[in-house]
Design an enzyme around this catalytic site. Structure first.
Site, mmCIF file in Angstrom:
data_model
loop_
_atom_site.group_PDB
_atom_site.id
_atom_site.type_symbol
_atom_site.label_atom_id
_atom_site.label_comp_id
_atom_site.label_asym_id
_atom_site.label_seq_id
_atom_site.Cartn_x
_atom_site.Cartn_y
_atom_site.Cartn_z
ATOM 1 N N ASP A 139 0.826 -1.207 0.000
ATOM 2 C CA ASP A 139 0.000 0.000 0.000
ATOM 3 C C ASP A 139 0.862 1.260 0.000
ATOM 4 O O ASP A 139 1.940 1.273 0.598
ATOM 5 C CB ASP A 139 -0.889 -0.040 1.260
ATOM 6 C CG ASP A 139 -2.080 0.877 1.148
ATOM 7 O OD1 ASP A 139 -2.289 1.477 0.069
ATOM 8 O OD2 ASP A 139 -2.806 1.006 2.144
ATOM 9 N N ASN A 180 -10.612 -2.732 -6.869
ATOM 10 C CA ASN A 180 -9.783 -1.749 -7.573
ATOM 11 C C ASN A 180 -10.338 -1.317 -8.934
ATOM 12 O O ASN A 180 -9.905 -0.319 -9.502
ATOM 13 C CB ASN A 180 -8.339 -2.254 -7.739
ATOM 14 C CG ASN A 180 -7.520 -2.195 -6.472
ATOM 15 O OD1 ASN A 180 -6.560 -2.936 -6.296
ATOM 16 N ND2 ASN A 180 -7.869 -1.302 -5.560
#
Ligand code: FPP
Length: 245
Positions: free
Chosen positions: A25, A73
């Site tokens: 991340d 996503n």
């Protein structure tokens, strides 16, 4: 054997986590800090990943799963989704040449049918090309969601029950594990998440049940092999009890 690292943390290579999961991340924030487009962060993230795979393989870790693209996503701007898909495609193509040379077994986990046909073909090709390697198994979580994975497993098992191959009473933790995309692999021992966030984000919900969790504020493109060694070192210095005393 003790593996002395540059930062002098000693990793015991006889007590490595067998399976490491990584939530990579912070690519977007890394790029923003530099006034660059988010795509530059993902590109730097892919570079960081190569070094981490090499390090984990050299240390002797058996399995590593990296969260490359989640089922959520797709909600990102099309331009970013397209860029990420392009990067993943390049990674799979290059992996055939470079990571295969390093003896890495590459697998994709997640739902494939939503991916482009070109990507689906490349996944099969890369998996085929690397399947007889004997080094680390790298699972690329691609269009992956932990709940979707469990749902997929439940459907497969239900079909087997309906077909009379097993009875409902035969369903156990073992055959659920086997029906996941990671079937046949050990559970995750060490889960790493970068960028200061402390969420699971639908990553390997079943497999992380007893994982040690390790967090760092570093953004993924800044995550270095020394950070991986530190995470492993900390893992080795925690007492895992698996619910016992
Ligand atoms: C999270 O950062 C990262 C991703 C959604 C993608 C991860 C992809 C890579 C590391 C590169 C490609 C991977 C491979 C296997 C080639 P973010 O975009 O959510 O960052 P932010 O939270 O700072 O916005």
């Amino acid at each position: 054997m003790l593996f002395r690292t540059k930062k002098t943390v000693d990793i015991d290579t006889s007590a490595l986590p067998r399976h490491i999961g990584i939530i990579m991340d912070g690519n977007g924030r890394w790029a923003k800090k530099r006034g660059l487009p988010r795509s530059a962060g993902h590109k730097a993230g892919a570079e960081a990943l190569k070094k981490i795979i090499t390090e984990a393989n050299n240390l002797g870790v058996e399995y590593i799963t990296v969260y490359a693209f989640s089922t959520e996503n797709w909600k990102r701007p099309k331009e970013e989704v397209d860029y990420l898909m392009g990067l993943l495609m390049d990674y799979l193509i290059n992996a055939e040449k470079t990571l295969a040379g390093e003896n890495v077994v590459i697998r994709a986990i997640g739902s494939r049918k939503e991916l482009s046909e070109e990507m689906q073909r490349q996944i099969i090709k890369t998996e085929e090309f690397t399947k007889n390697n004997t080094g680390i198994v790298m699972n690329i979580a691609l269009n992956y969601g932990g709940r979707e994975e469990i749902l997929h497993a439940v459907k497969d098992i239900s079909r087997a029950v309906k077909a009379g191959e097993i009875s409902a009473d035969d369903i156990n933790e073992r055959n659920i594990s086997d029906a996941l995309y990671t079937g046949g692999q050990p559970d995750v021992d060490l889960l790493i998440r970068t960028s200061g966030e402390m969420r699971l984000s639908n990553f390997m919900l079943w497999q992380v049940s007893y994982a040690e969790m390790w967090f760092t504020d570093k953004l993924w493109p800044d995550f270095k092999p020394a950070d991986l060694r530190k995470a492993i070192y900390d893992f080795q210095n925690r007492g895992r009890r698996f619910g016992g005393v």
